[in-house]
Design an enzyme around this catalytic site. Structure first.
Site, PDB file in Angstrom:
ATOM      1  N   ASP A 201       0.828  -1.206   0.000  1.00  0.00           N
ATOM      2  CA  ASP A 201       0.000   0.000   0.000  1.00  0.00           C
ATOM      3  C   ASP A 201       0.864   1.259   0.000  1.00  0.00           C
ATOM      4  O   ASP A 201       1.867   1.328   0.707  1.00  0.00           O
ATOM      5  CB  ASP A 201      -0.857  -0.044   1.285  1.00  0.00           C
ATOM      6  CG  ASP A 201      -1.910   1.030   1.329  1.00  0.00           C
ATOM      7  OD1 ASP A 201      -2.670   1.153   0.356  1.00  0.00           O
ATOM      8  OD2 ASP A 201      -1.991   1.743   2.347  1.00  0.00           O
ATOM      9  N   GLU A 244       1.415  -0.425  -5.078  1.00  0.00           N
ATOM     10  CA  GLU A 244       0.474   0.647  -5.367  1.00  0.00           C
ATOM     11  C   GLU A 244       1.297   1.931  -5.403  1.00  0.00           C
ATOM     12  O   GLU A 244       1.712   2.436  -4.356  1.00  0.00           O
ATOM     13  CB  GLU A 244      -0.602   0.751  -4.285  1.00  0.00           C
ATOM     14  CG  GLU A 244      -1.651   1.774  -4.658  1.00  0.00           C
ATOM     15  CD  GLU A 244      -2.288   2.504  -3.481  1.00  0.00           C
ATOM     16  OE1 GLU A 244      -3.355   3.082  -3.685  1.00  0.00           O
ATOM     17  OE2 GLU A 244      -1.724   2.514  -2.374  1.00  0.00           O
TER      18      GLU A 244
HETATM   19  C1  BGC Z   1      -5.630   2.353  -0.219  1.00  0.00           C
HETATM   20  C2  BGC Z   1      -6.800   3.087   0.341  1.00  0.00           C
HETATM   21  C3  BGC Z   1      -6.458   3.544   1.751  1.00  0.00           C
HETATM   22  C4  BGC Z   1      -5.119   4.284   1.788  1.00  0.00           C
HETATM   23  C5  BGC Z   1      -4.609   4.461   3.165  1.00  0.00           C
HETATM   24  C6  BGC Z   1      -4.596   3.453  -0.225  1.00  0.00           C
HETATM   25  O1  BGC Z   1      -3.816   3.687  -1.181  1.00  0.00           O
HETATM   26  O2  BGC Z   1      -5.867   1.822  -1.483  1.00  0.00           O
HETATM   27  O3  BGC Z   1      -7.964   2.344   0.326  1.00  0.00           O
HETATM   28  O4  BGC Z   1      -7.446   4.406   2.220  1.00  0.00           O
HETATM   29  O5  BGC Z   1      -4.141   3.600   1.072  1.00  0.00           O
HETATM   30  O6  BGC Z   1      -4.114   3.235   3.635  1.00  0.00           O
END
Ligand code: BGC
Length: 554
Positions: A201, A244
């Site tokens: 993440d 991500e």
């Molecule tokens: C996730 C989100 C989340 C955020 C904070 C992001 O990039 O995909 O759903 O709210 O990270 O963890």
């Protein structure tokens, strides 16, 4: 390149345990329920699952606020249930990826509780503090309109703490070697319990320099990525990290690593936005530009291509004019938009539930360079509930049948309300009904997935853009190991006749439609003529269907 790299030709399916299937009837999805649905997923043909966070959490951000990295939230079951699930997945040949949320913790995490209450706490330096409010505290918020600042005063700590996301998600001081060691320990723990890797993440923020003195765009410490990768590969050779990272194309190689020594995979946010622009405007120029700009990647690295995910459709990389065009087509009502940059709807309502357009969108996504990622419910065309706040609208329970609560739970109090009525309600849209209908979206998608897995050229090969002479038609050719496929998509509602050359040596002979078996021979000039219906698509293999035979001619 060794074919062992399973992620190069995978089909990933992402889901939240809590909204997928409830086995114990308490209204919340659980690991036992998910385990019971594994055969459904194998039948659909997906090869890997990505589970959103399921660790103990106060659940103020759908689990992205973790309060214990080494457990399973009791709502979803026990660690025992988790291992029973990973074992069952493994038995069926399914890989399991899990979210790794280590940019921040929940403010309820014992590390933060200790850090805030005692300046001498061993975890005080695990977070990012400032005695005074930094001057740029109001910049860099990720959820504008909902989140006001990135620095919040904590009375117990008598200091401000940094949080890139919501104020209940204090950022970890990831430059601290102890925090880095803990991240490796977390990875090692879950690897031991049977996962094949992580969807990491918020990677740019994990590796950004943090502190009151830091201003402007994040300055990344890429060495950290190499450290994560080395550790993971040492513990388990075939495990991967899917990042991500919504970054600019010029940074892609920094994340993959020039020597393929950082992230194995990244979501292609550029192409995602170009894709929606293409669907909205029936033009391919912007999408082609995104494909070109993200072409470069090390041979073993891979893009993850997707349509929608659990967050808003982020259109922040488009120009204001381009974004307006997508808003006008797919999210004209301000309530459909979010954070000033995106659309919070699911795909089917955006496309007015039009089956032709849904097939086009999924077919296109499946034939983009990389590995496709589906979201639960996509396979049956689930809708959204815009009465729910922010991103929750697209996170309603899976619709299994027309039974009460869509067959998701026996409880009358589901964790989130299933969509009960209207065109996307579970009486109409559910997996059970679609299984019995050979023409359903579910069965169509199953066929497309089967096809996609038999076209390794897309995951492994290089693409060439074909000139189709029509700005609404995207033509891509992929080649790998003496095989070639040609994929054509008409983004417009009107039918169009195109003439195109495959550009293959000797013009490649007849093309064979992989979905129907029909043949399309070249004319004397070596070109092919094709009448593409409105929103029509074709997947052709050049030179016959005997690709398995040809594949051995490496
Ligand atoms: C996730 C989100 C989340 C955020 C904070 C992001 O990039 O995909 O759903 O709210 O990270 O963890």
């Amino acid at each position: 390149m060794i074919e062992d790299l399973w992620y190069k030709n995978a089909v990933i399916y992402c889901l939240s345990v809590g909204t997928f299937m409830d086995a114990n009837g308490d209204g919340i999805g659980d690991f036992s329920g998910l385990e019971r649905r594994l055969d459904y997923l194998v039948g659909l043909g997906v090869t890997a699952l990505w589970l959103m966070p399921f660790q103990p959490s106060p659940m103020r951000d759908n689990g992205y606020d973790v309060s214990d990295y080494y457990g399973v939230d009791p709502r979803y079951g026990t660690l025992g249930d988790f291992v029973a699930f990973t074992h069952a997945a493994k038995q069926r040949g399914l890989k399991v990826l899990i979210d790794l949320v280590v940019n921040h913790t929940s403010d309820r995490h014992p590390w933060f509780q200790s850090a805030r209450s005692d300046p001498d706490s061993p975890t005080r330096d695990w977070y990012v503090w400032s005695k005074t409010k930094p001057p740029h505290a109001d910049s860099g918020v990720v959820f504008p309109g909902v989140q006001k600042t990135t620095w919040t005063y904590d009375r117990a700590a008598r200091a401000y703490y940094f949080h890139r996301f919501y104020d209940f998600q204090p950022d970890l001081n990831t430059a601290n070697p102890r925090v880095q060691a803990e991240i490796l320990k977390i990875m090692g723990f879950w690897i031991q319990l049977g996962v094949s890797g992580f969807r990491m993440d918020a990677v740019p923020f994990v590796i950004a320099e943090k502190g009151p003195e830091v201003t402007g765009a994040p300055v990344e410490q890429f060495g950290m990525l190499r450290q994560f990768r080395e550790f993971l590969q040492w513990r388990q050779g075939d495990a991967i990290i899917l990042a991500e990272a919504n970054v600019l194309p010029r940074q892609d190689l920094d994340y993959f690593g020039e020597d393929a020594d950082r992230m194995h995979m990244m979501f292609n946010f550029q192409v995602n936005q170009g894709l929606f622009h293409a669907l909205a405007t029936a033009t391919t120029e912007r999408l082609l530009d995104c494909l070109e700009k993200t072409r470069a990647r090390p041979a073993s690295a891979q893009w993850a291509q997707f349509l929608r995910n659990h967050d808003e459709l982020d259109l922040g990389r488009l120009s204001a004019e381009e974004r307006e065009a997508v808003f006008a087509a797919f999210g004209p009502d301000p309530d459909m938009q979010l954070y000033g940059r995106g659309i919070r709807r699911r795909l089917p309502p955006m496309l007015s539930g039009d089956r032709r357009r849904l097939e086009l969108a999924y077919s296109l996504m499946f034939t983009l360079p990389g590995t496709p990622v589906l979201r639960y419910g996509d396979e049956i065309g689930m809708g959204d509930d815009l009465r729910l706040p922010e991103r929750e609208c697209a996170r309603t329970p899976m619709q299994w049948s027309d039974e009460p609560e869509g067959g998701f739970t026996k409880s009358a109090r589901p964790v989130a309300p299933p969509i009960r009525s209207g065109p996307y309600g579970y009486p109409h849209v559910n997996a059970a009904v679609q299984r019995h209908d050979p023409n359903s979206l579910l069965n169509w998608l199953e066929r497309i997935i089967r096809m996609r897995k038999e076209v390794p050229e897309i995951g492994w090969g290089d693409f060439t853009v074909l000139r189709t002479g029509a700005e609404s038609v995207l033509g891509l050719r992929y080649e790998w190991r003496n095989n070639a496929v040609v994929c054509l998509h008409n983004l417009a509602a009107e039918p169009i006749e195109i003439r195109f050359a495959t550009g293959l040596p000797g013009e490649g002979g007849a093309l064979t439609d992989l979905l129907t078996g029909e043949r399309n021979p070249p004319d004397e000039s070596g070109r092919h003529t094709l009448l593409l219906e409105g929103y029509g698509y074709r997947w052709y293999r050049a030179g016959g269907l005997d690709y398995l035979l040809k594949r051995s001619e490496v």
